[in-house]
Write a protein that holds these residues in place. Structure first.
Motif: not given
Length: 259
Positions: A39-42, A135-139
């Motif tokens: 989680l911390d990397e998202l 940010s959403t796309i990257e996640n």
């Protein structure tokens, strides 16, 4: 079967039924394994509903692990027909080719049609209003890649997006599973939270329904598992460890199979 309500999906039934203390299948009985960064990397904030992110990760993972695009997004396409937006959905589908920004954006928009199929067209909101940010796309990209790695470790998959013809009941009339590998039935949960008893019950229901379904592959299931690409954790339990009285109670009192 007096006292039963009828016409649930698996998810609806798992959420609504009153479970024993701790759940029919206790989450703590699952063995959890980390597959790497979590989680911390998202990115901490996403600008589209979590349900759409989860479906996008699921369907893109199905497509990129070998399932035909039309099959991977089948629930979304069905929803587009129900809501009379099939042409728009087809255009979006043709724009899904991989994990580039445009493909992910089109995939997220496509999942906006799912609610029309799963609940009803009255809940449709224009998918052109769904605009995932960077940010959403990257996640989503990271979580799909994590899921593909998970399938490399535990797979390959032998079924995905399967339904349970032959295994439904008067109580449970709908529901579809995520991934089946050679020895494990997997459910994908894209959540920041640990496994809940509703999730484990849903998985147990899928297994018992699968054994009565048209899919002979379920006879080889030795484990039930939940993979969470947001946490990057795979959790499993051996089916031999599930007490017979729990299985009997779920079949009779939850799914609604006759004696």
């Amino acid at each position: 079967m007096s006292g039963f309500s009828y016409g649930f999906t698996v998810t609806q039934r798992a959420k609504s039924v009153k479970q024993p203390r701790g759940g029919y299948l206790k989450p703590k009985s699952f063995v959890a394994v980390s597959l790497g960064e979590g989680l911390d990397e998202l990115n901490p904030v996403e600008n589209v509903p979590a349900s759409l992110v989860g479906m996008s990760v699921d369907y893109l993972s199905r497509f990129l692990s070998g399932t035909r695009l039309e099959e991977a997004f089948k629930p979304s396409l069905k929803g587009s027909v129900v809501s009379h937006h099939a042409e728009e959905a087809d255009r979006l589908l043709r724009g899904v080719t991989g994990l580039d920004d445009a493909s992910i954006t089109n995939a997220v928009k496509l999942t906006g049609f799912d609610v029309c199929f799963r609940v009803g067209p009255q809940l449709y909101k224009p998918v052109e209003e769904i605009q995932p940010d960077t940010s959403t796309i990257e996640n989503i990209r990271v979580m799909v890649n994590r899921t593909l790695h998970f399938l490399d470790v535990y797979g390959p998959k032998i079924l995905d997006g399967f339904t349970f013809e032959g295994g439904y009941s008067d109580v449970i009339v709908n529901g579809d599973g995520d991934f089946l590998t050679a020895d494990t039935l997997w459910d994908l949960k894209v959540s920041k939270n640990p496994i809940k008893k509703e999730h484990t019950l849903q998985l147990l229901m899928y297994w018992r329904m699968g054994l009565r379904s048209v899919h002979p592959e379920f006879r080889n299931v030795r484990y039930l598992g939940i993979y969470n690409p947001r946490l990057n954790v795979a959790s499993r339990i051996e089916v031999s460890q599930i007490p017979d009285d729990v299985i009997d109670a779920v079949e009779k009192d939850v799914i609604g199979y006759a004696e």
